[in-house]
Design a protein around this motif. Sequence first.
Motif, PDB file in Angstrom:
ATOM      1  N   VAL A   1       0.568   4.082  -2.823  1.00 46.45           N
ATOM      2  CA  VAL A   1      -0.121   5.303  -2.387  1.00 46.45           C
ATOM      3  C   VAL A   1       0.833   6.479  -2.242  1.00 46.45           C
ATOM      4  O   VAL A   1       0.474   7.616  -2.529  1.00 46.45           O
TER       5      VAL A   1
ATOM      6  N   MET B   1      -7.263  -0.398  -0.280  1.00 47.09           N
ATOM      7  CA  MET B   1      -5.936  -0.816   0.162  1.00 47.09           C
ATOM      8  C   MET B   1      -5.911  -2.265   0.638  1.00 47.09           C
ATOM      9  O   MET B   1      -6.879  -2.762   1.218  1.00 47.09           O
TER      10      MET B   1
ATOM     11  N   GLU C   1      -5.175   7.298  -6.123  1.00 47.38           N
ATOM     12  CA  GLU C   1      -6.448   7.570  -5.443  1.00 47.38           C
ATOM     13  C   GLU C   1      -7.348   6.345  -5.412  1.00 47.38           C
ATOM     14  O   GLU C   1      -7.992   6.064  -4.409  1.00 47.38           O
TER      15      GLU C   1
ATOM     16  N   SER D   1      -7.405   2.309   7.514  1.00 52.26           N
ATOM     17  CA  SER D   1      -5.954   2.282   7.341  1.00 52.26           C
ATOM     18  C   SER D   1      -5.245   2.727   8.620  1.00 52.26           C
ATOM     19  O   SER D   1      -5.469   3.823   9.114  1.00 52.26           O
TER      20      SER D   1
ATOM     21  N   LYS E   1      -6.114   3.906  -2.797  1.00 51.50           N
ATOM     22  CA  LYS E   1      -6.464   4.323  -1.430  1.00 51.50           C
ATOM     23  C   LYS E   1      -7.839   3.812  -1.023  1.00 51.50           C
ATOM     24  O   LYS E   1      -8.080   3.536   0.146  1.00 51.50           O
TER      25      LYS E   1
ATOM     26  N   ASP F   1       0.835  -1.208   0.000  1.00 54.18           N
ATOM     27  CA  ASP F   1       0.000   0.000   0.000  1.00 54.18           C
ATOM     28  C   ASP F   1       0.864   1.250   0.000  1.00 54.18           C
ATOM     29  O   ASP F   1       0.602   2.210  -0.733  1.00 54.18           O
TER      30      ASP F   1
END
Length: 133
Positions: free
Chosen positions: A94, A109, A103, A119, A106, A90
């Motif tokens: 990201v 993830m 995006e 997250s 996100k 991730d």
Amino acid sequence: MNPSELLTSHVLEVMKAALDLKANISQIDPSMLPTEMARLYHLVNADGDVRGLPAYVGQGGAYGPQNPAPRDSQQSVFLGARYALACWIDEIIVDAPSCPWRERWKENMLETQRFGGSSQRRWRFWAQAELAE
């Protein structure tokens, strides 16, 4: 293969797949994002012998979207190497400003898909590293 070699081999396989994706991400059709994420999710989740290694699955083998890992600052449950891999993947996607999928990634993830909740990788990764010692 002994457990240490098995773990190392699998971690390297996952890392190679993630780095290959990152290196080629600008050339991959955006409609392929779900396919690429599913491939990495499958690798992180693991099948076969590595799935039976406590160092890989930790004590949190049952955590997922329907049963999120506890969100406590003590972080008493070791989530295993696969948590670290999900966080790392991730992070490299990201935090890459030039990533065209940033995006959309996100929103889906690997950390939250596999371990549920929201997250938490920025603080939980380090708490998990301490538990792994």
